[in-house]
Design a protein around this motif. Structure first.
Motif, PDB file in Angstrom:
ATOM      1  N   TRP A 211     -52.655 -34.074  41.068  1.00  0.00           N
ATOM      2  CA  TRP A 211     -51.232 -33.714  41.123  1.00  0.00           C
ATOM      3  C   TRP A 211     -50.442 -35.004  40.961  1.00  0.00           C
ATOM      4  N   PRO A 212     -50.303 -35.466  39.693  1.00  0.00           N
ATOM      5  CA  PRO A 212     -49.703 -36.791  39.445  1.00  0.00           C
ATOM      6  C   PRO A 212     -48.215 -36.825  39.775  1.00  0.00           C
ATOM      7  N   GLU A 213     -47.806 -37.858  40.477  1.00  0.00           N
ATOM      8  CA  GLU A 213     -46.410 -38.068  40.844  1.00  0.00           C
ATOM      9  C   GLU A 213     -45.751 -39.025  39.847  1.00  0.00           C
ATOM     10  N   PRO A 214     -44.449 -38.860  39.590  1.00  0.00           N
ATOM     11  CA  PRO A 214     -43.746 -39.828  38.739  1.00  0.00           C
ATOM     12  C   PRO A 214     -43.731 -41.220  39.366  1.00  0.00           C
ATOM     13  N   TYR A 215     -43.674 -42.243  38.540  1.00  0.00           N
ATOM     14  CA  TYR A 215     -43.448 -43.614  39.023  1.00  0.00           C
ATOM     15  C   TYR A 215     -42.803 -44.419  37.921  1.00  0.00           C
TER      16      TYR A 215
ATOM     17  N   PHE B 249     -56.426 -41.930  14.811  1.00  0.00           N
ATOM     18  CA  PHE B 249     -55.064 -41.443  15.044  1.00  0.00           C
ATOM     19  C   PHE B 249     -54.325 -41.188  13.738  1.00  0.00           C
ATOM     20  N   ALA B 250     -53.491 -40.141  13.740  1.00  0.00           N
ATOM     21  CA  ALA B 250     -52.598 -39.885  12.611  1.00  0.00           C
ATOM     22  C   ALA B 250     -51.524 -40.979  12.572  1.00  0.00           C
ATOM     23  N   PRO B 251     -51.025 -41.300  11.381  1.00  0.00           N
ATOM     24  CA  PRO B 251     -50.001 -42.353  11.287  1.00  0.00           C
ATOM     25  C   PRO B 251     -48.772 -42.072  12.158  1.00  0.00           C
ATOM     26  N   ASP B 252     -48.421 -40.800  12.318  1.00  0.00           N
ATOM     27  CA  ASP B 252     -47.213 -40.455  13.071  1.00  0.00           C
ATOM     28  C   ASP B 252     -47.542 -39.915  14.468  1.00  0.00           C
ATOM     29  N   VAL B 253     -48.668 -40.352  15.038  1.00  0.00           N
ATOM     30  CA  VAL B 253     -49.056 -39.902  16.384  1.00  0.00           C
ATOM     31  C   VAL B 253     -47.940 -40.195  17.393  1.00  0.00           C
ATOM     32  N   VAL B 254     -47.780 -39.298  18.345  1.00  0.00           N
ATOM     33  CA  VAL B 254     -46.798 -39.472  19.425  1.00  0.00           C
ATOM     34  C   VAL B 254     -47.539 -39.431  20.753  1.00  0.00           C
ATOM     35  N   CYS B 255     -47.315 -40.429  21.586  1.00  0.00           N
ATOM     36  CA  CYS B 255     -48.037 -40.560  22.859  1.00  0.00           C
ATOM     37  C   CYS B 255     -47.037 -40.566  24.005  1.00  0.00           C
ATOM     38  N   ASP B 256     -47.132 -39.555  24.855  1.00  0.00           N
ATOM     39  CA  ASP B 256     -46.229 -39.444  25.998  1.00  0.00           C
ATOM     40  C   ASP B 256     -46.964 -39.787  27.280  1.00  0.00           C
ATOM     41  N   MET B 257     -46.392 -40.681  28.068  1.00  0.00           N
ATOM     42  CA  MET B 257     -46.894 -40.928  29.409  1.00  0.00           C
ATOM     43  C   MET B 257     -45.936 -40.230  30.360  1.00  0.00           C
ATOM     44  N   ARG B 258     -46.401 -39.107  30.887  1.00  0.00           N
ATOM     45  CA  ARG B 258     -45.502 -38.181  31.552  1.00  0.00           C
ATOM     46  C   ARG B 258     -44.917 -38.722  32.841  1.00  0.00           C
ATOM     47  N   GLN B 259     -45.679 -39.522  33.551  1.00  0.00           N
ATOM     48  CA  GLN B 259     -45.207 -39.939  34.878  1.00  0.00           C
ATOM     49  C   GLN B 259     -44.100 -40.977  34.791  1.00  0.00           C
ATOM     50  N   THR B 260     -44.201 -41.857  33.775  1.00  0.00           N
ATOM     51  CA  THR B 260     -43.164 -42.882  33.590  1.00  0.00           C
ATOM     52  C   THR B 260     -42.134 -42.449  32.558  1.00  0.00           C
ATOM     53  N   ARG B 261     -42.377 -41.300  31.916  1.00  0.00           N
ATOM     54  CA  ARG B 261     -41.516 -40.823  30.839  1.00  0.00           C
ATOM     55  C   ARG B 261     -41.334 -41.889  29.765  1.00  0.00           C
ATOM     56  N   GLU B 262     -42.465 -42.512  29.405  1.00  0.00           N
ATOM     57  CA  GLU B 262     -42.502 -43.435  28.274  1.00  0.00           C
ATOM     58  C   GLU B 262     -43.115 -42.710  27.080  1.00  0.00           C
TER      59      GLU B 262
ATOM     60  N   SER C  19     -51.145 -35.962  18.777  1.00  0.00           N
ATOM     61  CA  SER C  19     -50.336 -36.167  19.992  1.00  0.00           C
ATOM     62  C   SER C  19     -51.243 -36.383  21.196  1.00  0.00           C
ATOM     63  N   ILE C  20     -50.732 -37.161  22.132  1.00  0.00           N
ATOM     64  CA  ILE C  20     -51.407 -37.409  23.413  1.00  0.00           C
ATOM     65  C   ILE C  20     -50.378 -37.229  24.515  1.00  0.00           C
ATOM     66  N   VAL C  21     -50.780 -36.554  25.581  1.00  0.00           N
ATOM     67  CA  VAL C  21     -50.007 -36.574  26.827  1.00  0.00           C
ATOM     68  C   VAL C  21     -50.922 -37.161  27.889  1.00  0.00           C
ATOM     69  N   ASP C  22     -50.470 -38.259  28.469  1.00  0.00           N
ATOM     70  CA  ASP C  22     -51.285 -39.049  29.400  1.00  0.00           C
ATOM     71  C   ASP C  22     -50.787 -38.918  30.830  1.00  0.00           C
ATOM     72  N   PHE C  23     -51.728 -38.786  31.760  1.00  0.00           N
ATOM     73  CA  PHE C  23     -51.417 -38.872  33.198  1.00  0.00           C
ATOM     74  C   PHE C  23     -52.301 -39.949  33.807  1.00  0.00           C
ATOM     75  N   TRP C  24     -51.713 -40.772  34.660  1.00  0.00           N
ATOM     76  CA  TRP C  24     -52.471 -41.790  35.391  1.00  0.00           C
ATOM     77  C   TRP C  24     -52.159 -41.607  36.874  1.00  0.00           C
ATOM     78  N   PRO C  25     -52.818 -40.613  37.498  1.00  0.00           N
ATOM     79  CA  PRO C  25     -52.465 -40.238  38.885  1.00  0.00           C
ATOM     80  C   PRO C  25     -52.828 -41.338  39.885  1.00  0.00           C
ATOM     81  N   GLU C  26     -51.903 -41.623  40.763  1.00  0.00           N
ATOM     82  CA  GLU C  26     -52.105 -42.615  41.824  1.00  0.00           C
ATOM     83  C   GLU C  26     -52.503 -41.914  43.123  1.00  0.00           C
TER      84      GLU C  26
END
Lengths: 124, 124
Positions: free
Chosen positions: A107-111, B27-40, B102-109
């Motif tokens: 359950w990842p939290e924003p940071y 990766f496709a040339p126009d790949v989009v990578c979202d890091m959801r927790q930091t909204r990057e 596309s990638i959606v990444d989570f790095w849960p703390e």
């Protein structure tokens, strides 16, 4: 679509419906559920159903993605409690009857992002 | 095993090997990578490869799980930097050439569990 896709979609639907009898049927009696971030573990279907049915708040689940293959399945859900939205990622494994035998939950939290990569990212 | 399973295992292997030319080919040339927790968000293969190749520290990746089907794939990895271990969960989608689009990444703390469910959980 792999049959385990329907299993995962079905158990989330049962949870959303508070249909705890149907929900329980998706799980093996000796299911083990690990919440990796808090290092909590729930053992057994009975306690797992209680854990979910007792979960506080008027929560509502929306399934974002399910991926499934012969080795297991993963879901990404959003759980809305009023204005608040939580994200859940769950890795499932299954027994020979197609019931969930293990879950690993995140359950990842924003940071805030670390500094030093502003030249490569935009914020959204 | 779904062919996208090998794609995901291969891109993590290329990252671990610092073989950035091989990595880029996944990766496709126009790949989009979202890091959801930091909204990057990182747009485009070139910046995505830079983001990874410039990532600080002597990091080492171990793939824990990959699940893949026709709709996409998910990986769960552990990244070790010295004594520190990070967990990463990535949802991939692919273009018609089998490249990551596309990638959606989570790095849960880690965090402490909420009170009130001690009767249902053990800690590990």
């Amino acid at each position: 679509m792999h049959p385990r896709h329907d299993t995962v979609a079905g158990l989330w639907r049962a949870a959303e419906d508070r249909d705890w009898s149907t929900y329980a049927d998706f799980f093996a009696p000796d299911v083990v559920c690990d919440m990796r971030q808090t290092r909590e573990r729930v053992r057994g279907r009975e306690d797992w159903v209680r854990f979910n049915s007792e979960y506080p708040g008027d929560w509502h689940v929306t399934v974002q993605r399910v991926v499934a293959d012969d080795d297991g399945a993963v879901s990404w859900v959003e759980v809305r409690i009023g204005e608040h939205v939580e994200t859940g990622v769950s890795f499932f494994r299954f027994d020979d009857h197609g019931r969930v035998s293990s879950i690993v939950d995140f359950w990842p939290e924003p940071y805030e992002p670390p500094a030093g990569r502003e030249h490569l990212v935009e914020r959204y």
